[in-house]
Scaffold this motif. Structure first.
Motif, PDB file in Angstrom:
ATOM      1  N   ILE A  11       0.583  -1.133   0.202  1.00 55.83           N
ATOM      2  CA  ILE A  11       0.103  -0.064   0.093  1.00 55.83           C
ATOM      3  C   ILE A  11       0.511   1.333  -0.143  1.00 55.83           C
ATOM      4  CG2 ILE A  11      -1.922   1.345   1.752  1.00 55.83           C
ATOM      5  CD1 ILE A  11      -2.706  -1.370   2.668  1.00 55.83           C
ATOM      6  N   VAL A  12       1.601   1.517   0.944  1.00 60.04           N
ATOM      7  CA  VAL A  12       2.566   2.645   0.970  1.00 60.04           C
ATOM      8  C   VAL A  12       3.769   2.714  -0.257  1.00 60.04           C
ATOM      9  CG1 VAL A  12       4.272   3.223   2.502  1.00 60.04           C
ATOM     10  CG2 VAL A  12       1.590   2.920   3.415  1.00 60.04           C
ATOM     11  N   ILE A  13       4.675   1.375  -0.343  1.00 71.16           N
ATOM     12  CA  ILE A  13       5.914   1.890  -0.260  1.00 71.16           C
ATOM     13  C   ILE A  13       5.428   1.606  -2.747  1.00 71.16           C
ATOM     14  CG2 ILE A  13       7.927   0.780  -1.036  1.00 71.16           C
ATOM     15  CD1 ILE A  13       7.917   2.280   1.739  1.00 71.16           C
ATOM     16  N   PHE A  14       4.733   0.517  -2.354  1.00 75.97           N
ATOM     17  CA  PHE A  14       4.192   0.443  -4.280  1.00 75.97           C
ATOM     18  C   PHE A  14       3.326   1.386  -4.061  1.00 75.97           C
ATOM     19  CE2 PHE A  14       7.230  -3.261  -2.546  1.00 75.97           C
ATOM     20  CZ  PHE A  14       8.240  -2.689  -3.614  1.00 75.97           C
ATOM     21  N   ASN A  15       2.774   1.452  -3.956  1.00 74.99           N
ATOM     22  CA  ASN A  15       1.677   2.746  -3.958  1.00 74.99           C
ATOM     23  C   ASN A  15       0.620   1.452  -4.471  1.00 74.99           C
ATOM     24  OD1 ASN A  15      -0.813   4.592  -3.903  1.00 74.99           O
ATOM     25  ND2 ASN A  15      -0.602   5.319  -5.971  1.00 74.99           N
ATOM     26  N   PHE A  16      -0.040   0.485  -4.020  1.00 78.81           N
ATOM     27  CA  PHE A  16      -1.246  -1.037  -5.032  1.00 78.81           C
ATOM     28  C   PHE A  16      -2.093  -1.232  -3.736  1.00 78.81           C
ATOM     29  CE2 PHE A  16      -2.474  -4.878  -5.763  1.00 78.81           C
ATOM     30  CZ  PHE A  16      -2.233  -5.129  -6.869  1.00 78.81           C
ATOM     31  N   PRO A  17      -3.739  -0.356  -4.135  1.00 77.48           N
ATOM     32  CA  PRO A  17      -4.856  -1.122  -3.714  1.00 77.48           C
ATOM     33  C   PRO A  17      -5.050  -2.525  -3.668  1.00 77.48           C
ATOM     34  CG  PRO A  17      -4.628  -0.567  -5.836  1.00 77.48           C
ATOM     35  CD  PRO A  17      -2.920  -0.878  -5.467  1.00 77.48           C
TER      36      PRO A  17
END
Length: 156
Positions: A11-17
């Motif tokens: 979520i935070v590092i790769f911005n993957f929902p």
């Protein structure tokens, strides 16, 4: 902890929902669907058919365990409803899967076992709601914490 770290990195590092952006809003509570989905959620699926197969597996293994698991699949959503959890969350089975795991872990034949299981179901459901309010994906932490807590209190 490893799963939460993985989720954090996604979520935070790769911005993957990880969650769908829109939640389906349901206005009517359906305890039959909720109970079936609760069993399905134990197997990581919001699916009553999967839940039915899982319940049948429990029933074939141990009838008393199946009775307690069914009890948990009903009581967990009732607790969620009593504390005003959203209908969509309850119907998805998210108030019952930790409760079912508690019932399976603590199964026993005495009245005291019934009271311990009931306490664990209520505690795990409240922990699930409280942890979710922080934005944390709860996974099975409420089950683990409630079961450990009950086992520690039983020793005393």
């Amino acid at each position: 902890m490893a799963t939460w770290l993985t989720i954090y990195f996604l979520i935070v590092i790769f911005n993957f929902p990880l969650l769908a952006p829109l939640e389906q809003i349901e206005s009517s509570l359906n305890f039959l669907i909720s109970s079936g989905n609760s069993f399905g959620q134990v197997m990581f699926q919001e699916n009553s058919i999967t839940g039915l197969f899982f319940f049948i597996g429990i029933l074939l293994n141990n009838k008393l365990m199946a009775v307690y698991a069914a009890y948990a699949a009903v009581l967990g959503p009732i607790v969620g409803w009593l504390v005003s959890e959203s209908t969509s969350t309850i119907n998805a089975g998210l108030m019952g899967y930790n409760a079912i795991l508690c019932a399976i872990a603590l199964v026993g034949t005495g009245w005291k076992d019934f009271l311990w299981i009931t306490s664990a179901i209520i505690l795990s459901t409240l922990l699930n709601i409280g942890m979710a309010m922080t934005g944390l994906i709860t996974l099975t932490a409420p089950f683990v914490l409630a079961t450990w807590g009950i086992l520690m209190v039983k020793k005393v």
